[in-house]
Design a protein around this motif. Structure first.
Motif, PDB file in Angstrom:
ATOM      1  N   VAL A 137      59.368  22.631  10.034  1.00  0.00           N
ATOM      2  CA  VAL A 137      59.677  24.233  10.349  1.00  0.00           C
ATOM      3  C   VAL A 137      58.311  24.773  11.120  1.00  0.00           C
ATOM      4  O   VAL A 137      57.191  24.319  10.782  1.00  0.00           O
ATOM      5  N   VAL A 138      58.143  25.580  11.959  1.00  0.00           N
ATOM      6  CA  VAL A 138      57.300  26.141  12.527  1.00  0.00           C
ATOM      7  C   VAL A 138      57.310  27.650  12.933  1.00  0.00           C
ATOM      8  O   VAL A 138      58.296  28.215  12.688  1.00  0.00           O
ATOM      9  N   ARG A 139      56.224  28.427  12.823  1.00  0.00           N
ATOM     10  CA  ARG A 139      56.261  29.824  13.390  1.00  0.00           C
ATOM     11  C   ARG A 139      55.464  29.658  14.842  1.00  0.00           C
ATOM     12  O   ARG A 139      54.281  29.329  14.795  1.00  0.00           O
ATOM     13  N   VAL A 140      55.991  30.098  15.684  1.00  0.00           N
ATOM     14  CA  VAL A 140      55.525  30.030  17.115  1.00  0.00           C
ATOM     15  C   VAL A 140      55.495  31.284  18.038  1.00  0.00           C
ATOM     16  O   VAL A 140      56.361  32.385  17.642  1.00  0.00           O
ATOM     17  N   ASN A 141      54.880  31.187  19.008  1.00  0.00           N
ATOM     18  CA  ASN A 141      54.899  32.195  20.097  1.00  0.00           C
ATOM     19  C   ASN A 141      55.692  31.405  21.247  1.00  0.00           C
ATOM     20  O   ASN A 141      54.727  30.327  21.638  1.00  0.00           O
ATOM     21  N   PHE A 159      48.940  34.334  24.843  1.00  0.00           N
ATOM     22  CA  PHE A 159      49.935  33.661  24.084  1.00  0.00           C
ATOM     23  C   PHE A 159      49.335  32.754  22.728  1.00  0.00           C
ATOM     24  O   PHE A 159      49.926  32.553  21.837  1.00  0.00           O
ATOM     25  N   LYS A 160      47.993  32.710  22.880  1.00  0.00           N
ATOM     26  CA  LYS A 160      47.455  31.846  21.691  1.00  0.00           C
ATOM     27  C   LYS A 160      46.850  32.508  20.706  1.00  0.00           C
ATOM     28  O   LYS A 160      46.362  32.218  19.724  1.00  0.00           O
ATOM     29  N   LYS A 161      46.835  33.864  20.860  1.00  0.00           N
ATOM     30  CA  LYS A 161      46.071  34.884  19.929  1.00  0.00           C
ATOM     31  C   LYS A 161      47.399  35.493  19.067  1.00  0.00           C
ATOM     32  O   LYS A 161      48.462  35.671  19.204  1.00  0.00           O
ATOM     33  N   PHE A 207      51.937  20.626  15.951  1.00  0.00           N
ATOM     34  CA  PHE A 207      51.075  20.897  14.472  1.00  0.00           C
ATOM     35  C   PHE A 207      50.580  22.347  14.494  1.00  0.00           C
ATOM     36  O   PHE A 207      50.528  22.874  15.906  1.00  0.00           O
ATOM     37  N   LYS A 208      49.904  22.664  13.493  1.00  0.00           N
ATOM     38  CA  LYS A 208      49.390  24.160  13.624  1.00  0.00           C
ATOM     39  C   LYS A 208      48.093  24.127  14.768  1.00  0.00           C
ATOM     40  O   LYS A 208      47.406  23.160  14.690  1.00  0.00           O
ATOM     41  N   LYS A 226      51.920  28.551  15.441  1.00  0.00           N
ATOM     42  CA  LYS A 226      50.876  29.453  14.610  1.00  0.00           C
ATOM     43  C   LYS A 226      50.866  28.591  13.210  1.00  0.00           C
ATOM     44  O   LYS A 226      49.880  28.784  12.453  1.00  0.00           O
ATOM     45  N   LYS A 227      51.999  28.009  12.776  1.00  0.00           N
ATOM     46  CA  LYS A 227      52.021  27.599  11.468  1.00  0.00           C
ATOM     47  C   LYS A 227      53.035  26.221  11.565  1.00  0.00           C
ATOM     48  O   LYS A 227      53.895  26.301  12.161  1.00  0.00           O
ATOM     49  N   TYR A 228      52.738  25.280  10.922  1.00  0.00           N
ATOM     50  CA  TYR A 228      53.780  24.012  10.795  1.00  0.00           C
ATOM     51  C   TYR A 228      53.731  23.471   9.368  1.00  0.00           C
ATOM     52  O   TYR A 228      52.536  23.333   8.945  1.00  0.00           O
ATOM     53  N   ILE A 229      54.942  23.174   9.045  1.00  0.00           N
ATOM     54  CA  ILE A 229      55.113  22.782   7.659  1.00  0.00           C
ATOM     55  C   ILE A 229      56.199  21.385   7.988  1.00  0.00           C
ATOM     56  O   ILE A 229      57.109  21.499   8.676  1.00  0.00           O
ATOM     57  N   SER A 230      55.766  20.120   7.351  1.00  0.00           N
ATOM     58  CA  SER A 230      56.357  18.880   7.714  1.00  0.00           C
ATOM     59  C   SER A 230      57.448  18.700   6.885  1.00  0.00           C
ATOM     60  O   SER A 230      57.776  19.380   5.788  1.00  0.00           O
ATOM     61  N   LYS A 231      58.460  17.973   7.262  1.00  0.00           N
ATOM     62  CA  LYS A 231      59.819  17.582   6.444  1.00  0.00           C
ATOM     63  C   LYS A 231      59.304  17.132   5.223  1.00  0.00           C
ATOM     64  O   LYS A 231      58.222  16.202   4.966  1.00  0.00           O
ATOM     65  N   GLY A 232      60.044  17.311   3.964  1.00  0.00           N
ATOM     66  CA  GLY A 232      59.910  16.770   2.741  1.00  0.00           C
ATOM     67  C   GLY A 232      58.772  17.701   1.877  1.00  0.00           C
ATOM     68  O   GLY A 232      58.475  17.534   0.774  1.00  0.00           O
ATOM     69  N   SER A 233      58.141  18.764   2.791  1.00  0.00           N
ATOM     70  CA  SER A 233      57.314  19.679   1.860  1.00  0.00           C
ATOM     71  C   SER A 233      58.316  20.729   1.450  1.00  0.00           C
ATOM     72  O   SER A 233      59.396  20.989   1.589  1.00  0.00           O
TER      73      SER A 233
END
Length: 279
Positions: A137-141, A159-161, A207-208, A226-233
């Motif tokens: 899962v991710v949080r993105v712009n 967009f990166k801020k 990736f983050k 903005k944030k990234y969490i891998s499968k299985g976490s």
């Protein structure tokens, strides 16, 4: 055909010779000894119907009744005795429905449905093993712009801020010019992100902190992870807080109803409303 003719004969008899005034209990049809009288269906026949329509209705009602009797007879022959005990099934269903309605009303009146953040956090910490991610899962712009949009440099700068002022400026710009955008802080499946990107985008590594800028024939695409969490976490709390809220409420319902049931039982025992026979 012979039965139909006989039925019509009987029905015709109903509407002749001032039948309604003389004898409303005329036998209409018999099936395996069970009998249907005119008085059984009389209330279903509107006085506003014509004579012909009344005859048709009586005929239809007789046929329907006869078919039902035949099915009942068939059921009695073929169904096991346990399944034939319809009355017991009805009584059991009635009890269950009555109890369910009472419990539902009790819950509506007395169950505490407020779940605070501390309770959700505590449940999450104790049960993290139940919230393992099946997908990353991710949080993105994410922003999609037509190539002819003005002030493209603004997007490239913002967009990166992740500070609040940059976010507000970017939202304002996207509201005016973007074809599609997502600047929320909610978690998304990585698969959902790739679904909105064109097939021409081939890189699948996220990736983050990763920033993606590319274009196809008509659009520019901007993606900042903005944030990234891998499968299985373990799933982030924000992603499962609503689920935990429901779990806590359901557990309260079960505990509450068990408590009500036990209180009722103990009080009834104390007042001798329940008495067990001694062997």
């Amino acid at each position: 055909m012979r039965k139909k003719a006989l039925l019509l004969f009987l029905v015709l008899g109903l509407f002749s010779c001032n039948f309604f005034k003389q004898d409303t209990d005329k036998l209409l049809v018999t099936v395996y000894g069970d009998k249907l009288y005119f008085s059984d269906i009389q209330d279903l026949i509107s006085p506003d119907l014509s004579g012909e329509d009344s005859l048709k209705l009586v005929q239809a009602l007789c046929e329907k009744w006869a078919k039902e009797q035949l099915l009942v007879q068939k059921a009695k022959i073929n169904l096991p005795l346990v399944l034939q005990d319809v009355q017991a099934q009805v009584e059991s269903y009635e009890k269950s429905l009555l109890i369910y309605s009472y419990q539902k009303e009790l819950l509506n009146q007395k169950l505490d449905t407020i779940v605070n953040d501390d309770e959700i956090q505590s449940y999450y910490e104790k049960n993290k093993q139940n919230f393992i991610l099946n997908n990353a899962v991710v949080r993105v712009n994410y922003i999609k712009l037509k190539k002819e949009v003005p002030y493209l440099w603004k997007v490239q700068r913002l967009f990166k801020k992740e500070d609040e002022e940059s976010k507000l400026s970017l939202e304002d710009y996207c509201y005016q010019f973007a074809d599609d955008y997502y600047l929320d802080d909610s978690w998304l499946s990585v698969d959902d992100i790739f679904k909105v990107l064109p097939d021409s985008y081939t890189s699948r590594n996220l990736f983050k902190g990763k920033n993606i800028e590319f274009a196809d024939d008509d659009y520019y695409y901007f993606l900042h992870v903005k944030k990234y969490i891998s499968k299985g976490s373990v799933s982030p709390l924000e992603m499962v807080s609503n689920q935990i809220h429901s779990i806590i409420i359901n557990k309260r319902k079960i505990d509450f109803l068990k408590h009500v049931e036990m209180d009722l039982y103990q009080n009834a025992l104390a007042k001798n409303y329940v008495q067990y026979e001694k062997n």
